[in-house]
Design an enzyme around this catalytic site. Structure first.
Site, PDB file in Angstrom:
ATOM      1  N   HIS A 264       0.876  -1.195   0.000  1.00  0.00           N
ATOM      2  CA  HIS A 264       0.000   0.000   0.000  1.00  0.00           C
ATOM      3  C   HIS A 264       0.902   1.230   0.000  1.00  0.00           C
ATOM      4  CE1 HIS A 264      -3.793   2.205   1.503  1.00  0.00           C
ATOM      5  NE2 HIS A 264      -2.862   3.131   1.314  1.00  0.00           N
TER       6      HIS A 264
ATOM      7  N   HIS B 127       1.528   5.371  -1.670  1.00  0.00           N
ATOM      8  CA  HIS B 127       1.140   6.559  -2.445  1.00  0.00           C
ATOM      9  C   HIS B 127       2.388   7.171  -3.060  1.00  0.00           C
ATOM     10  CE1 HIS B 127      -2.954   6.654  -0.751  1.00  0.00           C
ATOM     11  NE2 HIS B 127      -2.363   6.161   0.329  1.00  0.00           N
TER      12      HIS B 127
ATOM     13  N   ARG C 182       2.008   9.515  -5.721  1.00  0.00           N
ATOM     14  CA  ARG C 182       1.604  10.787  -6.355  1.00  0.00           C
ATOM     15  C   ARG C 182       2.047  10.807  -7.822  1.00  0.00           C
ATOM     16  NH1 ARG C 182      -1.421  10.810  -1.925  1.00  0.00           N
ATOM     17  NH2 ARG C 182      -0.488  11.825  -0.132  1.00  0.00           N
TER      18      ARG C 182
ATOM     19  N   ASN D 144      -5.266   7.235  -5.910  1.00  0.00           N
ATOM     20  CA  ASN D 144      -5.993   8.472  -5.538  1.00  0.00           C
ATOM     21  C   ASN D 144      -5.264   9.727  -5.996  1.00  0.00           C
ATOM     22  OD1 ASN D 144      -3.991   8.033  -3.543  1.00  0.00           O
ATOM     23  ND2 ASN D 144      -5.139   9.169  -1.995  1.00  0.00           N
TER      24      ASN D 144
ATOM     25  N   LYS E   9      -9.356  -0.326  -5.721  1.00  0.00           N
ATOM     26  CA  LYS E   9      -9.348   0.323  -4.413  1.00  0.00           C
ATOM     27  C   LYS E   9     -10.704   0.946  -4.153  1.00  0.00           C
ATOM     28  CE  LYS E   9      -7.895   2.061  -0.582  1.00  0.00           C
ATOM     29  NZ  LYS E   9      -6.731   2.752  -0.105  1.00  0.00           N
TER      30      LYS E   9
ATOM     31  N   HIS F 274     -10.487   0.936   1.883  1.00  0.00           N
ATOM     32  CA  HIS F 274     -10.270   1.945   2.929  1.00  0.00           C
ATOM     33  C   HIS F 274     -11.457   1.823   3.878  1.00  0.00           C
ATOM     34  CE1 HIS F 274      -8.655   5.841   4.523  1.00  0.00           C
ATOM     35  NE2 HIS F 274      -9.828   5.755   5.125  1.00  0.00           N
TER      36      HIS F 274
ATOM     37  N   HIS G 192      -4.495  -0.690   5.817  1.00  0.00           N
ATOM     38  CA  HIS G 192      -4.067   0.057   7.013  1.00  0.00           C
ATOM     39  C   HIS G 192      -5.035  -0.107   8.191  1.00  0.00           C
ATOM     40  CE1 HIS G 192      -6.768   2.796   5.034  1.00  0.00           C
ATOM     41  NE2 HIS G 192      -5.865   3.344   4.258  1.00  0.00           N
TER      42      HIS G 192
ATOM     43  N   LEU H   7      -4.834   8.979   8.045  1.00  0.00           N
ATOM     44  CA  LEU H   7      -6.123   8.289   8.097  1.00  0.00           C
ATOM     45  C   LEU H   7      -5.962   6.846   7.661  1.00  0.00           C
ATOM     46  CD1 LEU H   7      -8.441  11.095   6.721  1.00  0.00           C
ATOM     47  CD2 LEU H   7      -8.394  10.174   9.049  1.00  0.00           C
TER      48      LEU H   7
ATOM     49  N   ASP I  97       1.525   2.615   3.504  1.00  0.00           N
ATOM     50  CA  ASP I  97       0.666   3.787   3.343  1.00  0.00           C
ATOM     51  C   ASP I  97       1.494   5.061   3.397  1.00  0.00           C
ATOM     52  OD1 ASP I  97      -1.628   5.238   2.927  1.00  0.00           O
ATOM     53  OD2 ASP I  97      -2.282   5.186   5.019  1.00  0.00           O
TER      54      ASP I  97
ATOM     55  N   HIS J  60       3.034  14.493   1.629  1.00  0.00           N
ATOM     56  CA  HIS J  60       2.369  15.798   1.473  1.00  0.00           C
ATOM     57  C   HIS J  60       3.425  16.865   1.715  1.00  0.00           C
ATOM     58  CE1 HIS J  60      -1.872  14.453   1.491  1.00  0.00           C
ATOM     59  NE2 HIS J  60      -1.474  13.531   2.349  1.00  0.00           N
TER      60      HIS J  60
ATOM     61  N   ALA K 219      -3.804  14.584   5.840  1.00  0.00           N
ATOM     62  CA  ALA K 219      -3.558  13.282   6.466  1.00  0.00           C
ATOM     63  C   ALA K 219      -2.525  12.502   5.674  1.00  0.00           C
ATOM     64  CB  ALA K 219      -4.864  12.493   6.517  1.00  0.00           C
TER      65      ALA K 219
HETATM   66  C1  NCD Z   1      -3.549   9.003   2.199  1.00  0.00           C
HETATM   67  C2  NCD Z   1      -3.104  10.071   1.192  1.00  0.00           C
HETATM   68  O1  NCD Z   1      -2.559  11.088   1.605  1.00  0.00           O
HETATM   69  O2  NCD Z   1      -3.301   9.863  -0.006  1.00  0.00           O
HETATM   70  N1  NCD Z   1      -3.551   9.599   3.497  1.00  0.00           N
HETATM   71  C3  NCD Z   1      -3.475   8.935   4.675  1.00  0.00           C
HETATM   72  O3  NCD Z   1      -3.614   9.568   5.721  1.00  0.00           O
HETATM   73  N2  NCD Z   1      -3.264   7.649   4.728  1.00  0.00           N
HETATM   74  C4  NCD Z   1      -4.861   8.471   1.822  1.00  0.00           C
HETATM   75  C5  NCD Z   1      -5.237   7.220   2.543  1.00  0.00           C
HETATM   76  O4  NCD Z   1      -4.641   6.150   2.346  1.00  0.00           O
HETATM   77  O5  NCD Z   1      -6.153   7.271   3.363  1.00  0.00           O
HETATM   78 ZN    ZN Z   2      -3.235   5.096   1.760  1.00  0.00          ZN
END
Ligand code: NCD
Ligand code: ZN
Length: 345
Positions: free
Chosen positions: A13, A15, A17, A41, A99, A136, A174, A219, A247, A251, A263
């Site tokens: 899992h 991210h 971007r 996402n 997802k 999720h 998660h 989150l 996860d 950011h 988050a």
């Molecule tokens: C994730 C994100 O920033 O894309 N944020 C997070 O707090 N985990 C989205 C997600 O997996 O919930």
């Molecule tokens: Zn995530």
């Protein structure tokens, strides 16, 4: 024991971007992981097979030269997802999961599912072809307390959905509660859970006691200590239904340290060091390979990586960067709040 050799781990899992942020972070995952399930996402989200193919190509282009890292693509389930497109993308080997984000649950989840009736045909097709659904697992109702949202989701959404679509393979992403762990353990087949590195380390006090710490906000939000201990027990047990999904979610620091902070915790840099620390602390170093290298491929029906990672324990604490610059801004690295001594060689 001062060295530990395991099959190269995967991140189930992640991210990454897009654009400048992708370029800035991809090297961290490629340095330690052979493969990762890539979350869809983006803005706009990755919804079709064509979107996923294009995103996979952008990831490949962004990889450092010589890196061997395989992005395992996912599609973002929407109320208009076409079952035929899903099946074609799965058959070609392009995607490894869909997802499910309940609409409004987290970062960039506006295109998520509101009416579950609308996605049953896609879920039925997924059950037929054995394609997993990454979930999720939080309800989004404003009247449900944020700390209860996972438990309520299991009872009111996930369990009914799994009954309605028998054979659907699902991963509770998660997982953050003892309720989630128990739900997975009570179901022998077709259900697994990923656990993040940070949820093995922090509880909600770390976020809120003695000042608000935005870099611990993600989150699903970290819960009370009893839940963290349940996650530790599940992760270190070796049980094949639990595996690593960091996860890691970059950011820009200024959007985290903000009146309405985003988050997401960023752990791609130090995850393997932190996990070795956690597993050693729990007397389970020999089971780190199950959590990080064996259980994920088993669930996804993929081979275990042939290559290996050796982790070494130093006498002196390892120093990690507190953050790093990207073309999309500065990113802060997750700080566990204690010294760690393990590092991948
Ligand atoms: C994730 C994100 O920033 O894309 N944020 C997070 O707090 N985990 C989205 C997600 O997996 O919930
Ligand atoms: Zn995530």
């Amino acid at each position: 024991m001062n060295t530990l050799t395991i099959p190269t781990p995967d991140d189930w899992h992640l991210h990454l971007r897009d654009g400048e942020m992708l370029k800035g972070v991809i090297g961290h995952s490629a340095a330690h992981f052979a493969r990762a399930i890539i979350m869809p996402n983006l803005v706009p989200p990755v919804v079709t097979g064509a979107d996923a193919a294009a995103y996979r190509d952008r990831i490949r282009v962004a990889l450092p030269q010589g890196a061997s890292f395989e992005p395992l693509m996912t599609l973002y389930l929407t109320e208009t997802t076409d079952p035929d497109d899903v099946e074609a993308a799965a058959n070609s080997g392009l995607i490894k999961a869909l997802k499910l984000y309940p609409a409004g649950a987290t970062t960039n989840s506006d295109s998520g599912v509101r009416d579950f009736d609308k996605v049953v045909p896609v879920l039925e097709r997924m059950a037929q072809i054995g394609l997993p659904l990454c979930v999720h697992g939080e309800v989004t109702n404003s009247d449900i307390d944020i700390f209860d949202r996972e438990a309520v989701f299991i009872e009111t959404v996930l369990d009914p959905l799994r009954r309605r679509v028998p054979g659907l393979r699902a991963v509770m992403e998660h997982v953050t509660t003892a309720d989630g762990v128990e739900y997975v353990k009570a179901n022998d087949t077709d259900l697994a859970a990923t656990i993040t590195t940070h949820h093995l380390i922090i509880n909600r006090n770390h976020i809120l006691a003695g000042g608000i710490r935005p870099h611990y906000y993600c989150l699903p939000v970290a819960k009370r200590e009893t839940h963290r201990l349940a996650l530790r027990a599940a992760a270190t047990s070796g049980d094949a239904r639990f595996f690593l999904g960091t996860d890691s979610a970059p950011h820009p620091t200024d959007l985290k340290e903000n009146a309405c902070g985003c988050a997401g915790c960023y752990t791609s840099v130090n995850t393997m060091s932190l996990l070795a620390h956690v597993f050693e602390e729990d007397g389970a170093l020999d089971r780190l390979k199950n959590f990080a290298s064996l259980n994920g491929p088993k669930f996804y029906g993929l081979p275990v990586n042939q290559s290996q990672m050796t982790l070494v324990k130093s006498d002196q604490p390892i120093s990690f960067p507190t953050g790093f610059e990207t073309g999309a801004g500065h990113v802060t690295v997750f700080d566990p709040g204690f010294d760690v001594f393990w590092h991948p060689q």
